[in-house]
Design a protein around this motif. Structure first.
Motif, PDB file in Angstrom:
ATOM      1  N   TRP A 163      -5.914  -6.284   3.080  1.00  0.00           N
ATOM      2  CA  TRP A 163      -5.461  -6.317   4.093  1.00  0.00           C
ATOM      3  C   TRP A 163      -3.944  -6.482   4.347  1.00  0.00           C
ATOM      4  CZ3 TRP A 163      -8.358  -4.637   7.719  1.00  0.00           C
ATOM      5  CH2 TRP A 163      -9.747  -4.875   7.966  1.00  0.00           C
ATOM      6  N   TYR A 164      -3.617  -7.194   3.225  1.00  0.00           N
ATOM      7  CA  TYR A 164      -2.060  -7.370   2.883  1.00  0.00           C
ATOM      8  C   TYR A 164      -1.377  -6.181   2.793  1.00  0.00           C
ATOM      9  CZ  TYR A 164       2.330  -9.257   0.746  1.00  0.00           C
ATOM     10  OH  TYR A 164       3.589  -9.642   0.278  1.00  0.00           O
ATOM     11  N   ASP A 165      -1.673  -5.227   1.879  1.00  0.00           N
ATOM     12  CA  ASP A 165      -1.295  -3.881   1.659  1.00  0.00           C
ATOM     13  C   ASP A 165      -1.381  -3.175   2.883  1.00  0.00           C
ATOM     14  OD1 ASP A 165      -0.324  -4.269  -0.938  1.00  0.00           O
ATOM     15  OD2 ASP A 165      -2.227  -3.956  -1.851  1.00  0.00           O
ATOM     16  N   LEU A 166      -2.391  -3.258   3.823  1.00  0.00           N
ATOM     17  CA  LEU A 166      -2.437  -2.458   4.959  1.00  0.00           C
ATOM     18  C   LEU A 166      -1.605  -2.792   6.019  1.00  0.00           C
ATOM     19  CD1 LEU A 166      -6.370  -1.922   5.211  1.00  0.00           C
ATOM     20  CD2 LEU A 166      -4.627  -0.009   4.580  1.00  0.00           C
ATOM     21  N   GLY A 167      -0.941  -4.109   5.766  1.00  0.00           N
ATOM     22  CA  GLY A 167       0.150  -4.402   6.967  1.00  0.00           C
ATOM     23  C   GLY A 167      -0.487  -5.374   7.860  1.00  0.00           C
ATOM     24  N   VAL A 168      -1.522  -5.829   7.879  1.00  0.00           N
ATOM     25  CA  VAL A 168      -2.324  -6.723   8.720  1.00  0.00           C
ATOM     26  C   VAL A 168      -1.371  -7.848   9.189  1.00  0.00           C
ATOM     27  CG1 VAL A 168      -4.243  -8.230   9.334  1.00  0.00           C
ATOM     28  CG2 VAL A 168      -4.695  -6.051   8.188  1.00  0.00           C
ATOM     29  N   HIS A 169      -0.732  -8.558   7.870  1.00  0.00           N
ATOM     30  CA  HIS A 169       0.147  -9.601   8.025  1.00  0.00           C
ATOM     31  C   HIS A 169       1.515  -9.183   8.278  1.00  0.00           C
ATOM     32  CE1 HIS A 169      -3.281 -11.837   6.631  1.00  0.00           C
ATOM     33  NE2 HIS A 169      -3.404 -11.077   5.469  1.00  0.00           N
TER      34      HIS A 169
ATOM     35  N   ILE B  17       3.696  10.477   9.252  1.00  0.00           N
ATOM     36  CA  ILE B  17       2.312  10.340   8.907  1.00  0.00           C
ATOM     37  C   ILE B  17       2.182  10.620   7.396  1.00  0.00           C
ATOM     38  CG2 ILE B  17      -0.303  11.083   9.172  1.00  0.00           C
ATOM     39  CD1 ILE B  17       0.173  11.328  12.325  1.00  0.00           C
ATOM     40  N   ARG B  18       2.518  11.497   6.863  1.00  0.00           N
ATOM     41  CA  ARG B  18       2.373  11.708   5.546  1.00  0.00           C
ATOM     42  C   ARG B  18       2.916  10.768   4.497  1.00  0.00           C
ATOM     43  NH1 ARG B  18       4.690  17.690   4.032  1.00  0.00           N
ATOM     44  NH2 ARG B  18       3.704  16.776   2.180  1.00  0.00           N
ATOM     45  N   ARG B  19       4.098  10.096   5.135  1.00  0.00           N
ATOM     46  CA  ARG B  19       4.604   8.943   4.266  1.00  0.00           C
ATOM     47  C   ARG B  19       3.897   7.753   4.342  1.00  0.00           C
ATOM     48  NH1 ARG B  19      10.396   7.863   7.468  1.00  0.00           N
ATOM     49  NH2 ARG B  19      10.527   6.196   5.304  1.00  0.00           N
ATOM     50  N   PHE B  20       2.791   7.649   5.078  1.00  0.00           N
ATOM     51  CA  PHE B  20       1.843   6.496   4.691  1.00  0.00           C
ATOM     52  C   PHE B  20       1.202   6.575   3.293  1.00  0.00           C
ATOM     53  CE2 PHE B  20       2.387   6.171   9.381  1.00  0.00           C
ATOM     54  CZ  PHE B  20       2.731   4.909   9.445  1.00  0.00           C
ATOM     55  N   ARG B  21       1.018   5.397   2.535  1.00  0.00           N
ATOM     56  CA  ARG B  21       0.514   5.584   1.296  1.00  0.00           C
ATOM     57  C   ARG B  21      -0.898   4.948   1.462  1.00  0.00           C
ATOM     58  NH1 ARG B  21       2.727   9.006  -2.149  1.00  0.00           N
ATOM     59  NH2 ARG B  21       2.303   7.581  -3.937  1.00  0.00           N
ATOM     60  N   PHE B  22      -1.836   5.211   2.263  1.00  0.00           N
ATOM     61  CA  PHE B  22      -3.066   4.479   2.542  1.00  0.00           C
ATOM     62  C   PHE B  22      -3.966   4.842   1.547  1.00  0.00           C
ATOM     63  CE2 PHE B  22      -1.739   4.786   7.210  1.00  0.00           C
ATOM     64  CZ  PHE B  22      -1.456   3.556   7.293  1.00  0.00           C
ATOM     65  N   ARG B  23      -4.853   3.899   1.024  1.00  0.00           N
ATOM     66  CA  ARG B  23      -5.869   4.115   0.068  1.00  0.00           C
ATOM     67  C   ARG B  23      -7.112   3.494   0.495  1.00  0.00           C
ATOM     68  NH1 ARG B  23      -4.019   5.184  -5.367  1.00  0.00           N
ATOM     69  NH2 ARG B  23      -5.399   3.642  -6.276  1.00  0.00           N
ATOM     70  N   THR B  24      -8.147   3.707  -0.344  1.00  0.00           N
ATOM     71  CA  THR B  24      -9.595   3.087   0.188  1.00  0.00           C
ATOM     72  C   THR B  24      -9.430   1.616  -0.558  1.00  0.00           C
ATOM     73  OG1 THR B  24     -10.693   4.281  -1.681  1.00  0.00           O
ATOM     74  CG2 THR B  24     -10.728   5.185   0.396  1.00  0.00           C
ATOM     75  N   ASP B  25      -8.624   1.562  -1.503  1.00  0.00           N
ATOM     76  CA  ASP B  25      -8.817   0.115  -2.108  1.00  0.00           C
ATOM     77  C   ASP B  25      -7.720  -0.736  -1.926  1.00  0.00           C
ATOM     78  OD1 ASP B  25      -6.767   1.695  -3.034  1.00  0.00           O
ATOM     79  OD2 ASP B  25      -7.165   1.137  -5.359  1.00  0.00           O
TER      80      ASP B  25
ATOM     81  N   GLY C 134       5.745  -6.966  -0.167  1.00  0.00           N
ATOM     82  CA  GLY C 134       5.621  -6.217   1.125  1.00  0.00           C
ATOM     83  C   GLY C 134       4.226  -5.302   1.021  1.00  0.00           C
ATOM     84  N   ALA C 135       3.751  -4.878   2.364  1.00  0.00           N
ATOM     85  CA  ALA C 135       2.564  -4.162   2.529  1.00  0.00           C
ATOM     86  C   ALA C 135       2.912  -2.840   1.898  1.00  0.00           C
ATOM     87  CB  ALA C 135       2.248  -3.813   3.935  1.00  0.00           C
ATOM     88  N   SER C 136       1.954  -2.427   0.806  1.00  0.00           N
ATOM     89  CA  SER C 136       2.195  -1.126   0.153  1.00  0.00           C
ATOM     90  C   SER C 136       1.871   0.072   0.885  1.00  0.00           C
ATOM     91  CB  SER C 136       1.290  -1.131  -1.271  1.00  0.00           C
ATOM     92  OG  SER C 136       0.055  -1.035  -0.969  1.00  0.00           O
ATOM     93  N   ALA C 137       1.228   0.102   1.903  1.00  0.00           N
ATOM     94  CA  ALA C 137       1.148   1.477   2.631  1.00  0.00           C
ATOM     95  C   ALA C 137       2.304   1.849   3.301  1.00  0.00           C
ATOM     96  CB  ALA C 137      -0.156   1.006   3.680  1.00  0.00           C
ATOM     97  N   PHE C 138       3.203   0.866   3.354  1.00  0.00           N
ATOM     98  CA  PHE C 138       4.444   1.407   4.131  1.00  0.00           C
ATOM     99  C   PHE C 138       5.474   1.337   3.030  1.00  0.00           C
ATOM    100  CE2 PHE C 138       1.455  -0.865   6.950  1.00  0.00           C
ATOM    101  CZ  PHE C 138       1.521  -0.247   7.975  1.00  0.00           C
ATOM    102  N   PHE C 139       5.470   1.220   1.898  1.00  0.00           N
ATOM    103  CA  PHE C 139       6.570   1.408   0.794  1.00  0.00           C
ATOM    104  C   PHE C 139       7.375   2.395   0.822  1.00  0.00           C
ATOM    105  CE2 PHE C 139       4.474  -1.249  -2.917  1.00  0.00           C
ATOM    106  CZ  PHE C 139       4.673  -2.409  -2.065  1.00  0.00           C
ATOM    107  N   SER C 140       6.979   3.572   1.263  1.00  0.00           N
ATOM    108  CA  SER C 140       7.767   4.709   1.420  1.00  0.00           C
ATOM    109  C   SER C 140       8.765   4.702   2.570  1.00  0.00           C
ATOM    110  CB  SER C 140       6.899   6.019   1.612  1.00  0.00           C
ATOM    111  OG  SER C 140       6.397   6.040   2.892  1.00  0.00           O
TER     112      SER C 140
END
Length: 607
Positions: free
Chosen positions: A66-72, A55-63, A426-432
């Protein structure tokens, strides 16, 4: 009378079933609570050990979009009708991005990449050329050799964090012209292939050598990966220069933990990990050692170390006013002038610590005074953390282009560090998680004229056409046979459609049922390529039913769905039958009675 008799028989039939006495609750064993607490503590411990770090590896941000959150998806991609490979769907920001108009060269790979290999994209992220490769492809870019532009890349297998392969050079027709390999019985490493203005190549090699590793807690008779720099003449393969890291760096200068390494030749201690080599017009080599946190300048004539910046053997003091020249686990050190270097500061080796932030750096080096000064840093707006790979390219416009390596992104900055174009593939929330990576990303001009013919395929009432690698196509011209002579066919233009994407759709009218072809036309109106001649009638089945393989996939999907539905039906039916058997069985509750009631059930039956 009848009802009393029936009730008595019912009680008699169930007299053997043990029941709790009225008013006396069942005693529960305390061990059940102990086992429940132990199980809960064990589950919590497993959650903290295995789930929380992920969970700590996720790079979630408020900004994030949808692309970066991995919806696609982790790595959104698009397929084509006329071409059998996919390409990434990119996200470009900000909305008014002014991306450099030249082509982008990447080599995406990872669990979310269906077709790993070298790839060229245009400034909008549209596919220009790709090739599915065996093994691993890295360091894909354009380099100039003897006045001609070549696509260069390393290809081979990864083994023990380094590569075993060779370097390839393709001309503008995508034909392989040169294969470069190290001198000696060695394999080429994946990290570097730099062509100098003199027509030579700088390469990196890893060689296991015997070494005393007691200084780092290892065996006295251990194994060390020696980092080797070679300069070769590309045309002749002659070795012009060689330098070994073991001649200057000792094992205890490394920041890489030994762990269980160094006991076997095939699992040596990678104490320095060379990842880039550059050479200036004074003949000085610049070498980056990731595991020693060092950038070393080497004399091209004597092989002597002129200076060392960073790490345990740092020789420089920092005169920067605010931010310091403080880099760790770096990549891609390059000369940017006699006294200026650039590098990509990873700052972190693993993705378990979310605190460090990676960046590009420009550094001024005063070698005589042994002083350095940080000129500029290039930071991603999402505070990118890149535990491996990455590069920095100085464009001739003055802008700086940064590839984020382990993170599927590349960014163009002004010389002052402002973002003008940021591209994610690629979806930036999962870059790590490293599901999509590219060792380096570069920008360059390129003219591609493949020696193949364009590809075309029908779908519905349109024909789709593409030409993998062609950069000079301006429009596609549809032509139809005039219907006169089959032995010497003449074609007439029907329509012309601008080429704006990798694949172009050309609508067809109902009367076009004769022989057709599509011509590629450049900006001068010249035909530079054409498809095979095809018939719309024979091609209709292909347009409606893409291929036998697609039908096979559909049938397999239908079969799997039927099996799933049948399995759910069986499970529900069995569950319902079980409930009916319990509710409608012969066992019924027995009326509780007192202990002193000695009258038997048989005595209560009517005579």
């Amino acid at each position: 009378m009848f009802w009393r008799t029936f009730s008595g028989l019912a009680r008699l039939s169930s007299w053997r079933r043990p029941q709790h006495r009225a008013g006396r609750p069942r005693k529960r064993s305390p061990y059940r609570w102990i086992l429940a607490i132990v199980a809960a503590l064990g589950g919590l411990l497993l959650f903290c050990l295995f789930v929380v770090p992920q969970i700590r590896r996720f790079r979630f941000r408020t900004d994030l979009s949808w692309y970066d959150l991995g919806v696609h998806g982790f790595g959104p991609s698009q397929s084509y009708v006329s071409f059998d490979q996919d390409s990434p769907v990119v996200q470009i920001s900000p909305s008014d991005a002014q991306c450099d108009g030249r082509y982008t060269f990447i080599a995406p790979r990872g669990d979310s990449v269906a077709y790993p290999g070298p790839m060229i994209l245009d400034a909008r992220g549209e596919l220009v050329w790709t090739r599915h490769q065996w093994g691993t492809t890295q360091d894909f870019r354009v380099q100039r050799y003897r006045g001609e532009d070549f696509l260069t890349y390393w290809q081979g297998d990864e083994e023990d964090a380094h590569g075993r392969g060779s370097w390839y050079m393709l001309d503008s027709t995508y034909t392989q012209r040169y294969v470069v390999s190290p001198v000696g019985n060695l394999d080429g490493d994946l990290h570097e292939f730099q062509i100098t203005p003199n027509g030579t190549a700088l390469i990196i090699i890893y060689e296991p050598i015997p070494a005393d590793l007691t200084s780092v807690g290892g065996p006295e008779l251990g194994w060390l990966y020696d980092g080797i720099l070679q300069e070769l003449d590309i045309a002749t393969g002659e070795l012009l220069f060689e330098w070994r890291s073991s001649s200057f760096f000792s094992p205890n200068s490394s920041y890489e933990p030994l762990r269980d390494r160094g006991h076997e030749r095939t699992a040596g201690y990678d104490y320095i990990h060379f990842n880039s080599v550059d050479k200036d017009d004074q003949g000085r080599y610049l070498v980056s050692g990731r595991h020693t946190h060092s950038i070393t300048c080497i004399d091209g004539n004597t092989g002597d170390v002129l200076w060392n910046l960073g790490g345990a053997q740092n020789e420089f003091s920092d005169t920067s006013e605010d931010a310091k020249v403080d880099f760790h686990w770096q990549h891609d050190a390059r000369w940017r002038g006699p006294n200026t270097i650039s590098l990509f500061d990873n700052e972190v080796e693993a993705d378990t610590d979310p605190t460090p932030v990676s960046r590009g750096m420009m550094v001024e080096v005063d070698a005589p005074a042994r002083q350095v000064k940080l000129l500029r840093t290039y930071d991603h707006p999402q505070a990118m953390m890149t535990p491996s790979q990455g590069n920095l390219q100085l464009l001739d416009t003055g802008n700086v282009f940064v590839g984020w390596g382990h993170s599927a992104a590349y960014t163009e900055f002004t010389s002052k560090g402002d973002v003008v174009c940021d591209v994610h593939f690629g979806a930036s929330a999962f870059f790590s998680f490293g599901r999509i990576v590219s060792y380096r990303v570069t920008k360059s001009d390129w003219v591609g004229m493949p020696n193949t013919i364009p590809d075309a395929a029908f779908a519905g009432d349109s024909i789709f056409v593409s030409w993998n690698g062609a950069t000079e196509v301006a429009t596609w011209r549809l032509e139809a046979w005039d219907g006169l002579n089959l032995s010497n066919m003449t074609f007439n233009p029907i329509s012309q459609v601008p080429r704006t994407t990798f694949e172009t759709e050309i609508p067809l009218t109902p009367e076009l049922d004769s022989y057709l072809r599509v011509c590629a036309v450049n900006t001068n109106g010249e035909v530079i390529g054409m498809t095979d001649v095809f018939s719309r009638i024979s091609a209709h089945p292909r347009g409606i039913f893409a291929s036998v393989r697609n039908w096979g996939a559909v049938l397999i999907g239908i079969f799997a769905l039927c099996c799933l539905v049948f399995g759910v039906y069986c499970a529900i039916s069995r569950r319902l039958r079980g409930r009916r058997s319990i509710s409608g069985g012969s066992y019924q509750p027995v009326r509780p009675r007192d202990d002193d009631d000695n009258e038997s059930e048989l005595d209560r039956l009517p005579v």
